[in-house]
Scaffold this motif. Sequence first.
Motif, PDB file in Angstrom:
ATOM      1  N   LYS A 133       6.282  -6.029 -10.525  1.00 25.23           N
ATOM      2  CA  LYS A 133       6.763  -4.698 -10.131  1.00 25.23           C
ATOM      3  C   LYS A 133       5.602  -3.722  -9.972  1.00 25.23           C
ATOM      4  O   LYS A 133       5.535  -2.951  -9.012  1.00 25.23           O
ATOM      5  N   THR A 134       4.707  -3.735 -10.958  1.00 26.40           N
ATOM      6  CA  THR A 134       3.536  -2.850 -10.901  1.00 26.40           C
ATOM      7  C   THR A 134       2.728  -3.120  -9.630  1.00 26.40           C
ATOM      8  O   THR A 134       2.361  -2.184  -8.903  1.00 26.40           O
ATOM      9  N   LEU A 135       2.456  -4.400  -9.382  1.00 26.19           N
ATOM     10  CA  LEU A 135       1.668  -4.737  -8.189  1.00 26.19           C
ATOM     11  C   LEU A 135       2.364  -4.232  -6.932  1.00 26.19           C
ATOM     12  O   LEU A 135       1.739  -3.651  -6.041  1.00 26.19           O
ATOM     13  N   HIS A 136       3.660  -4.432  -6.869  1.00 22.99           N
ATOM     14  CA  HIS A 136       4.400  -4.011  -5.683  1.00 22.99           C
ATOM     15  C   HIS A 136       4.326  -2.501  -5.490  1.00 22.99           C
ATOM     16  O   HIS A 136       4.105  -2.002  -4.386  1.00 22.99           O
ATOM     17  N   LYS A 137       4.486  -1.788  -6.586  1.00 23.51           N
ATOM     18  CA  LYS A 137       4.437  -0.334  -6.530  1.00 23.51           C
ATOM     19  C   LYS A 137       3.061   0.135  -6.028  1.00 23.51           C
ATOM     20  O   LYS A 137       2.961   0.917  -5.077  1.00 23.51           O
ATOM     21  N   LYS A 138       2.013  -0.408  -6.628  1.00 25.42           N
ATOM     22  CA  LYS A 138       0.665   0.022  -6.249  1.00 25.42           C
ATOM     23  C   LYS A 138       0.363  -0.331  -4.798  1.00 25.42           C
ATOM     24  O   LYS A 138      -0.279   0.441  -4.080  1.00 25.42           O
ATOM     25  N   ILE A 139       0.820  -1.491  -4.385  1.00 29.26           N
ATOM     26  CA  ILE A 139       0.489  -1.929  -3.026  1.00 29.26           C
ATOM     27  C   ILE A 139       1.276  -1.127  -1.989  1.00 29.26           C
ATOM     28  O   ILE A 139       0.736  -0.762  -0.946  1.00 29.26           O
ATOM     29  N   THR A 140       2.525  -0.841  -2.272  1.00 26.73           N
ATOM     30  CA  THR A 140       3.267  -0.027  -1.308  1.00 26.73           C
ATOM     31  C   THR A 140       2.719   1.406  -1.253  1.00 26.73           C
ATOM     32  O   THR A 140       2.783   2.053  -0.222  1.00 26.73           O
ATOM     33  N   GLU A 141       2.142   1.833  -2.368  1.00 26.69           N
ATOM     34  CA  GLU A 141       1.468   3.152  -2.354  1.00 26.69           C
ATOM     35  C   GLU A 141       0.053   3.071  -1.783  1.00 26.69           C
ATOM     36  O   GLU A 141      -0.666   4.064  -1.758  1.00 26.69           O
ATOM     37  N   LYS A 142      -0.347   1.858  -1.419  1.00 23.34           N
ATOM     38  CA  LYS A 142      -1.707   1.585  -0.943  1.00 23.34           C
ATOM     39  C   LYS A 142      -2.766   1.997  -1.969  1.00 23.34           C
ATOM     40  O   LYS A 142      -3.896   2.332  -1.615  1.00 23.34           O
ATOM     41  N   ALA A 143      -2.388   1.930  -3.231  1.00 21.82           N
ATOM     42  CA  ALA A 143      -3.336   2.257  -4.301  1.00 21.82           C
ATOM     43  C   ALA A 143      -4.061   0.969  -4.708  1.00 21.82           C
ATOM     44  O   ALA A 143      -3.950   0.495  -5.836  1.00 21.82           O
ATOM     45  N   TYR A 144      -4.805   0.443  -3.751  1.00 18.80           N
ATOM     46  CA  TYR A 144      -5.414  -0.880  -3.953  1.00 18.80           C
ATOM     47  C   TYR A 144      -6.476  -0.907  -5.037  1.00 18.80           C
ATOM     48  O   TYR A 144      -6.821  -1.955  -5.552  1.00 18.80           O
ATOM     49  N   LYS A 192       1.040 -11.140   2.257  1.00 17.84           N
ATOM     50  CA  LYS A 192       1.683 -10.615   3.465  1.00 17.84           C
ATOM     51  C   LYS A 192       1.781  -9.098   3.401  1.00 17.84           C
ATOM     52  O   LYS A 192       1.606  -8.421   4.402  1.00 17.84           O
ATOM     53  N   PHE A 193       2.033  -8.578   2.220  1.00 16.40           N
ATOM     54  CA  PHE A 193       2.055  -7.124   2.058  1.00 16.40           C
ATOM     55  C   PHE A 193       0.672  -6.530   2.346  1.00 16.40           C
ATOM     56  O   PHE A 193       0.553  -5.456   2.927  1.00 16.40           O
ATOM     57  N   LEU A 194      -0.351  -7.269   1.919  1.00 15.24           N
ATOM     58  CA  LEU A 194      -1.716  -6.762   2.101  1.00 15.24           C
ATOM     59  C   LEU A 194      -2.187  -6.905   3.541  1.00 15.24           C
ATOM     60  O   LEU A 194      -3.163  -6.278   3.945  1.00 15.24           O
ATOM     61  N   LYS A 195      -1.497  -7.729   4.308  1.00 15.37           N
ATOM     62  CA  LYS A 195      -1.951  -8.046   5.665  1.00 15.37           C
ATOM     63  C   LYS A 195      -2.076  -6.802   6.543  1.00 15.37           C
ATOM     64  O   LYS A 195      -2.969  -6.708   7.370  1.00 15.37           O
ATOM     65  N   GLU A 196      -1.180  -5.883   6.321  1.00 16.14           N
ATOM     66  CA  GLU A 196      -1.194  -4.633   7.090  1.00 16.14           C
ATOM     67  C   GLU A 196      -2.554  -3.946   7.083  1.00 16.14           C
ATOM     68  O   GLU A 196      -2.962  -3.346   8.067  1.00 16.14           O
ATOM     69  N   ASP A 197      -3.200  -4.039   5.917  1.00 15.01           N
ATOM     70  CA  ASP A 197      -4.469  -3.331   5.775  1.00 15.01           C
ATOM     71  C   ASP A 197      -5.652  -4.277   5.788  1.00 15.01           C
ATOM     72  O   ASP A 197      -6.686  -3.992   5.206  1.00 15.01           O
ATOM     73  N   SER A 198      -5.501  -5.377   6.499  1.00 16.03           N
ATOM     74  CA  SER A 198      -6.543  -6.389   6.341  1.00 16.03           C
ATOM     75  C   SER A 198      -7.805  -6.092   7.144  1.00 16.03           C
ATOM     76  O   SER A 198      -8.751  -6.852   7.100  1.00 16.03           O
ATOM     77  N   ASN A 199      -7.831  -4.974   7.846  1.00 17.31           N
ATOM     78  CA  ASN A 199      -9.120  -4.590   8.429  1.00 17.31           C
ATOM     79  C   ASN A 199      -9.978  -3.782   7.439  1.00 17.31           C
ATOM     80  O   ASN A 199     -11.107  -3.438   7.721  1.00 17.31           O
ATOM     81  N   ASN A 200      -9.404  -3.544   6.281  1.00 11.96           N
ATOM     82  CA  ASN A 200     -10.142  -2.917   5.198  1.00 11.96           C
ATOM     83  C   ASN A 200     -10.861  -4.017   4.414  1.00 11.96           C
ATOM     84  O   ASN A 200     -10.234  -4.943   3.906  1.00 11.96           O
ATOM     85  N   ASP A 201     -12.189  -3.918   4.313  1.00  8.95           N
ATOM     86  CA  ASP A 201     -12.972  -4.979   3.655  1.00  8.95           C
ATOM     87  C   ASP A 201     -12.570  -5.216   2.203  1.00  8.95           C
ATOM     88  O   ASP A 201     -12.571  -6.346   1.729  1.00  8.95           O
ATOM     89  N   VAL A 206      -9.632  -4.789   0.906  1.00  6.64           N
ATOM     90  CA  VAL A 206      -8.354  -5.501   0.890  1.00  6.64           C
ATOM     91  C   VAL A 206      -8.576  -6.975   1.229  1.00  6.64           C
ATOM     92  O   VAL A 206      -7.961  -7.864   0.629  1.00  6.64           O
ATOM     93  N   GLN A 207      -9.481  -7.238   2.160  1.00  3.11           N
ATOM     94  CA  GLN A 207      -9.843  -8.620   2.473  1.00  3.11           C
ATOM     95  C   GLN A 207     -10.323  -9.340   1.225  1.00  3.11           C
ATOM     96  O   GLN A 207     -10.003 -10.500   0.987  1.00  3.11           O
ATOM     97  N   LEU A 208     -11.112  -8.626   0.447  1.00  7.54           N
ATOM     98  CA  LEU A 208     -11.654  -9.197  -0.778  1.00  7.54           C
ATOM     99  C   LEU A 208     -10.527  -9.525  -1.759  1.00  7.54           C
ATOM    100  O   LEU A 208     -10.494 -10.603  -2.369  1.00  7.54           O
ATOM    101  N   LEU A 209      -9.590  -8.606  -1.895  1.00  7.80           N
ATOM    102  CA  LEU A 209      -8.416  -8.830  -2.745  1.00  7.80           C
ATOM    103  C   LEU A 209      -7.657 -10.062  -2.287  1.00  7.80           C
ATOM    104  O   LEU A 209      -7.273 -10.917  -3.077  1.00  7.80           O
ATOM    105  N   LYS A 210      -7.437 -10.144  -0.963  1.00  6.78           N
ATOM    106  CA  LYS A 210      -6.697 -11.276  -0.400  1.00  6.78           C
ATOM    107  C   LYS A 210      -7.426 -12.590  -0.668  1.00  6.78           C
ATOM    108  O   LYS A 210      -6.798 -13.603  -0.992  1.00  6.78           O
ATOM    109  N   THR A 211      -8.742 -12.553  -0.520  1.00  5.52           N
ATOM    110  CA  THR A 211      -9.522 -13.763  -0.783  1.00  5.52           C
ATOM    111  C   THR A 211      -9.378 -14.189  -2.240  1.00  5.52           C
ATOM    112  O   THR A 211      -9.164 -15.371  -2.537  1.00  5.52           O
ATOM    113  N   ALA A 212      -9.487 -13.214  -3.143  1.00  2.87           N
ATOM    114  CA  ALA A 212      -9.352 -13.531  -4.570  1.00  2.87           C
ATOM    115  C   ALA A 212      -7.992 -14.167  -4.845  1.00  2.87           C
ATOM    116  O   ALA A 212      -7.888 -15.178  -5.543  1.00  2.87           O
TER     117      ALA A 212
END
Lengths: 331, 331
Positions: B188-199, B233-242, B244-250
């Motif tokens: 839930k926390t992750l979802h909240k932060k990600i929808t708020e783009k508080a990466y 998939k939620f993070l994909k929207e912002d995947s031109n942000n380096d 966020v790419q790093l988060l996705k890779t992790a």
Amino acid sequence: MASLKIPATIPLPEEDSEQLYKAFKGWGTNEGMIISILAHRNAAQRSFIRDVYAANYNKDLLKELDKELSGDFERAVMLWTLDPTERDAYLANESTKMFTKNIWVLVEIACTRPSLEFFKAKQAYQARYKTSLEEDVAYHTSGDVRKVVKVLFISSLKQSLLVPLVSTFRYDGNADEVNVKLARSEAKTLHKKITEKAYTDEDLIRILTTRSKAQINATLNHFKDKFGSSINKFLKEDSNNDYVQLLKTAIKCLTYPEKYFEKVLRRAINKMGTDEWALTRVVTTRAEVDMERIKEEYLRRNSVPLDRAIANDTSGDYKDMLLALLGHDHA
Amino acid sequence: MASLKIPATIPLPEEDSEQLYKAFKGWGTNEGMIISILAHRNAAQRSFIRDVYAANYNKDLLKELDKELSGDFERAVMLWTLDPTERDAYLANESTKMFTKNIWVLVEIACTRPSLEFFKAKQAYQARYKTSLEEDVAYHTSGDVRKVVKVLFISSLKQSLLVPLVSTFRYDGNADEVNVKLARSEAKTLHKKITEKAYTDEDLIRILTTRSKAQINATLNHFKDKFGSSINKFLKEDSNNDYVQLLKTAIKCLTYPEKYFEKVLRRAINKMGTDEWALTRVVTTRAEVDMERIKEEYLRRNSVPLDRAIANDTSGDYKDMLLALLGHDHA
């Protein structure tokens, strides 16, 4: 990788048959003995036991099992003891009889078995039921049209996909024989038809139902490279359409069978009141094929090992049989 | 499953050392001999050979290799011959030195190794470079800020994710010890932060960097079950942000390492002018771990077997070395 565990030294089929014969006799059936033998023999060994049993006791082992066992345990032991192609014929027949509900099972069988095995299953079907699988599929799909008004508008479409899938002797090409040019052009065709929502287009059906698995895989990989997402993601938009669901299932079975089976198990186990019908089918059909990979996917997706999830949801001899097929230690 | 193939009877380390010694001597180096020995010994065996070589010839085998070999072949043999933890220390050091370009390598090492192994790699780093990996990461990320104006606005964020990843001794919990309640609340926390783009939120970073792999997996599975799509998939929207790419890779490294490595290989091979740096890294670090699974994913995703793709893109001793590590038959 198979999960089936076979002892280092295997008793002679004569000994196994005698033990089974004894397990059926007397006051109660010795279920533990049945599991300790049958759940730890491969298809060839089980077939040998059936032959020897028939020769030595003049009885059909399957009929004996049918007489002595019952319920979910019976279905698990019976399905497992059958030869894989006989088993597929049996499962296909079962699913044509309750068609709309279990249409997936036919797609599963048509798309996850190697072509030759599926071809043999169709031969076994014909030998056993004196009718062809294609006929029965065609018959029961139109039967549905009459019976189930709700699915009326999709049944003929379902049929248009399913009949080719079950009637083609799909060539098991390997990666050496992939035609890259063809893959590119067919990826384009698929993309065009799907963006037009022409899901029942003849070309689309032809590509998905007649090409070798390796060729389809190459086509779908080009699709992903060229159009940025997998074909199933494109289809996701329309996934409340039953026919599209069927397409998606076929594609998943062709490209990622272990994930497909993981999902079937997940749904079967998470359902209120376990779906033993699906659980038994997946365990008995995959224990000798790729159950170790399915277990890996299951753990990854559910954070619980498959054997523990099954142990929590089942009981008694049925539980023991499934766990034995999943590779638990034998006596 | 490892792709490394070891002969049924392994020569004594004395014999291997003698053969290697001879391979270095005389008019030219015998590269074939080097491959036939080193590419078919596991980590413990290679370490034993190094010890015996030092004792019998009073020379460091690695220095001999460094002197005799060159280019991509040298890097492959050197990386392979190193102990896995020394190798990770070496790779981590290499990547801190060319930081912005190869930030992924640090994430890869931090997220795909078992915790104890990563901990040992950090010890090896300290022993070898007389500084801690954490220090170097912190130092070089701010260094980047000064040097590379473009990435200025994200470097501190990068650091905020990377320093915890490399400094935590992540507990290798298994599925038995997953806390389901915690997984639910953190999903839930992750979802909240990600929808708020508080990466760069502290809680988000804490969850992804300090929980055991099994616990993170459970959290991400709950995420998928509850919110319908994977976190990536939620993070994909912002995947031109380096960042966020790093988060996705992790996340990919933590949950699906074989797919992550397949993609690294795909990119390395498909690049104009193969990326030997990445190719060598993945082959040498995974040959003893899960290369068979990576090969499976590679074939599935590219419709070409990995060994053939590599053979087409490389040549000479370098090619022979990589193919040997992929399990090709040895002399």
